[in-house]
Structures are given as structure tokens and as C-alpha cells.
Enzyme design. Structure first.
Site, PDB file in Angstrom:
ATOM      1  N   ARG A 123       8.413   4.107  -4.808  1.00 54.12           N
ATOM      2  CA  ARG A 123       8.372   2.980  -3.640  1.00 54.12           C
ATOM      3  C   ARG A 123       7.133   2.306  -4.305  1.00 54.12           C
ATOM      4  NH1 ARG A 123       7.718   5.584   2.245  1.00 54.12           N
ATOM      5  NH2 ARG A 123       5.376   4.926   1.753  1.00 54.12           N
ATOM      6  N   ARG A 141      -8.022 -21.095  -1.662  1.00 64.26           N
ATOM      7  CA  ARG A 141      -7.239 -20.127  -0.651  1.00 64.26           C
ATOM      8  C   ARG A 141      -6.470 -21.573  -0.847  1.00 64.26           C
ATOM      9  NH1 ARG A 141      -5.462 -22.170   4.329  1.00 64.26           N
ATOM     10  NH2 ARG A 141      -4.292 -20.373   5.706  1.00 64.26           N
ATOM     11  N   GLU A 146      12.305   2.337  14.208  1.00 63.10           N
ATOM     12  CA  GLU A 146      10.922   3.806  14.284  1.00 63.10           C
ATOM     13  C   GLU A 146      10.032   3.436  15.103  1.00 63.10           C
ATOM     14  OE1 GLU A 146       9.998   2.635   9.817  1.00 63.10           O
ATOM     15  OE2 GLU A 146       9.828   0.566   9.880  1.00 63.10           O
ATOM     16  N   LYS A 172       7.166  -2.134   1.870  1.00 65.45           N
ATOM     17  CA  LYS A 172       5.378  -1.538   2.872  1.00 65.45           C
ATOM     18  C   LYS A 172       4.390  -2.277   2.119  1.00 65.45           C
ATOM     19  CE  LYS A 172       3.121   2.784   2.996  1.00 65.45           C
ATOM     20  NZ  LYS A 172       3.356   3.346   4.572  1.00 65.45           N
ATOM     21  N   TYR A 193       0.611  -0.902  -0.086  1.00 64.82           N
ATOM     22  CA  TYR A 193       0.030  -0.464   0.064  1.00 64.82           C
ATOM     23  C   TYR A 193       1.089   1.257   0.180  1.00 64.82           C
ATOM     24  CZ  TYR A 193       1.068   0.844   4.611  1.00 64.82           C
ATOM     25  OH  TYR A 193       1.513   0.964   6.138  1.00 64.82           O
TER      26      TYR A 193
END
Length: 286
Positions: free
Chosen positions: A51, A100, A182, A150, A32
Site C-alpha cells: 500500500r 517553499r 469510514e 494514505k 504514511y
């Protein structure tokens, strides 16, 4: 009611849907980006697009949207929802092949899922939180080892936010092997004199788009930048501290694990960087 984007269509949010077999839902198999909007324009869009492509490459996931098309989708959502200040959330998952399975589906026959939506936040630039400063606590960093990607695997950062909230604080700084990595949704910094200290880039932290811009602006303003690890103890002895993120820009930190920094007010360096950042981003927004 918001208009959202799902796989090529602009829809009212209550009509949007994806498969229950989508791998983003079943496996957190997705990435995301969050892009800020100021004055109806996009902040640092190019950085987020670059990114995004890197995150997809690292997960061997096909990028289903060109940069130009992505920009047009962002702009259309801003227009349709009348966003002057706020955020656009983008998520791309590996999609669904109708069941799945741990194994990746065939990318030739399974289309990635692309979702975007807006969040209206009229007080982002003139944030009351930035004027008072944030209080943070430290927690162990137990996330997976590829934080530079990310991904939508945000359970532990979400838990960290709640741990901080229960402690009467605003956020948590994560610590691994004795050093701060972070914040739960931001990069972390301390200031000593005219020197800004923040952890060096690596797999341990997200390569923040706001981080890159703020450090560039700090150097241009003749501030010294040192990219290295630091401890909570060193942070508590600093002159000031702050975080950066796409949604909060530059956020001063005034307390760490109960220790007040300086006079307990947002520091001059952090507030100056916030001012410089907002001014520059408004000038370059698209």
C-alpha cells in the site's frame, strides 16, 4: 528515550530533525503507514509495504527505500526500542529543496524524507476498550476525494476524534451523500444475522490492510460478506457493528448516535473475528 530513524540514521529522538522547508510540514505532501507489533514481530508487513508503494505512485513520488531495507529498518527499531506490543509509524515526504513552492521539486535532485518511530503499547491485544465496545457519532465527511491514498492530511480526522470526545464518545463515523464512508482512522462495518456489511472499495475510503485480512478470515469462517454502502439509520438497526484498523485490530461498536446496539455489549461476530485475526496474525508475523 526512543531511538528513531531519519534518512538513513538511527538517532535518539531528541537529536532527530528535518528541514523547516520539508514539504510534509509545509504542504502535507507525504504518505504514511502504521504497522503493528505483537510478540516483538511485525503484523501484515507485506500489505503495508504494498500500500505504501501504491500511495507513492499515486502522488508521483519516488520510493527511496526497497521493501527488504524497509523490513530491516522496522525490525531494527523493534530491537533497539524493545517493543513487544506496539506500533511502528513510517512517513515518507517529497523532501525539501530549500524553499517553499507549490510546484514539485525536481525528484532527481531532491531526496524524499524518510522517518520512522515506535510507540510502545503493551495493552493492544488485551484491550479494555475492545471488551466494553466503542460509542460513535456521525459527522459529515468533508475530506478531499482521494482517501484511498494514505496521506498525512489528517486534520479533519483529528477534528472528528475531538468532536466525538467532546460528545462523550470514542470515535466518529463520517457520512457522505447519506452513506457512511469510514471512521476517522478505521473502516466501518455492521452485522445483520451472519452477514457482514462494509462499504465497497473506491476512492472514498482507505483500502485497509486489516480490512482485507478480516474479510478474508470472515469468508473462511463461512460468514457472508456484502460490500456496499449503508446509512447511519441502517447501522442503528443492525445486530452489531465494529471497526478495523492496524492499531485497534477489530473494535466492537456498541452505540451509534445515542442508539444502543443489541444489549449494548460487544457482539459475538466482532469478538470472534478479533480472536481469529489476532491468532492468525501471531502465526504469520515476521
Amino acid at each position: 528515550m526512543r531511538t528513531v530513524y531519519v534518512n538513513g540514521a538511527y538517532l535518539p529522538e531528541n537529536e532527530a530533525s528535518i528541514s523547516i522547508f520539508d514539504r510534509g510540514f509545509l504542504m502535507a505532501d507525504g504518505v504514511y503507514e502504521v504497522t503493528s507489533v505483537l510478540d516483538g514481530k511485525l503484523i501484515d508487513f507485506d500489505g503495508h509495504a504494498v500500500r505504501l508503494a501504491r500511495s507513492l505512485d499515486e502522488l508521483e513520488m519516488r520510493n527511496p527505500v526497497s521493501k527488504d531495507d524497509l523490513l530491516e529498518i522496522h525490525r531494527e527499531l523493534v530491537r533497539l526500542n524493545g517493543i513487544e506490543e506496539g506500533l511502528i509509524y513510517l512517513q515518507i515526504t517529497r523532501g525539501s529543496d530549500g524553499d517553499r513552492d507549490f510546484a514539485f521539486p525536481d525528484p532527481e535532485t531532491t531526496e524524499p524524507t524518510v522517518v520512522l518511530f515506535t510507540q510502545n503499547k503493551p495493552s493492544m491485544a488485551d484491550s479494555p476498550a475492545a471488551k466494553r465496545g466503542a460509542k460513535v457519532i456521525s459527522i459529515d465527511d468533508i475530506r478531499w476525494g482521494r482517501r484511498d491514498i494514505k496521506t498525512v492530511q489528517l486534520l479533519y480526522p483529528s477534528m472528528g476524534k475531538m468532536i466525538a470526545k467532546k460528545a462523550g464518545c470514542d470515535d466518529a463515523w463520517m457520512v457522505e451523500d447519506g452513506f457512511v464512508t469510514e471512521g476517522t482512522s478505521n473502516n466501518a462495518y455492521i452485522v445483520k444475522g451472519n452477514r457482514i456489511i462494509t462499504r465497497h472499495l473506491g476512492n472514498e475510503i482507505l483500502h485497509g490492510i486489516t480490512r482485507a485480512a478480516v474479510l478474508r478470515m470472515a469468508r473462511e469462517a463461512q460468514m457472508e460478506v456484502e460490500e456496499r454502502s449503508f446509512t447511519i439509520e441502517e447501522a442503528q438497526q443492525a445486530d452489531e457493528a465494529f471497526t478495523t484498523s492496524a492499531s485497534a485490530f477489530v473494535m466492537p461498536v456498541v452505540e451509534i448516535d445515542g442508539v444502543t446496539l443489541g444489549e449494548g455489549l460487544p457482539g459475538k461476530v466482532a469478538m470472534r473475528l478479533r480472536e481469529i485475526y489476532l491468532d492468525e496474525m501471531r502465526k504469520t508475523a515476521v
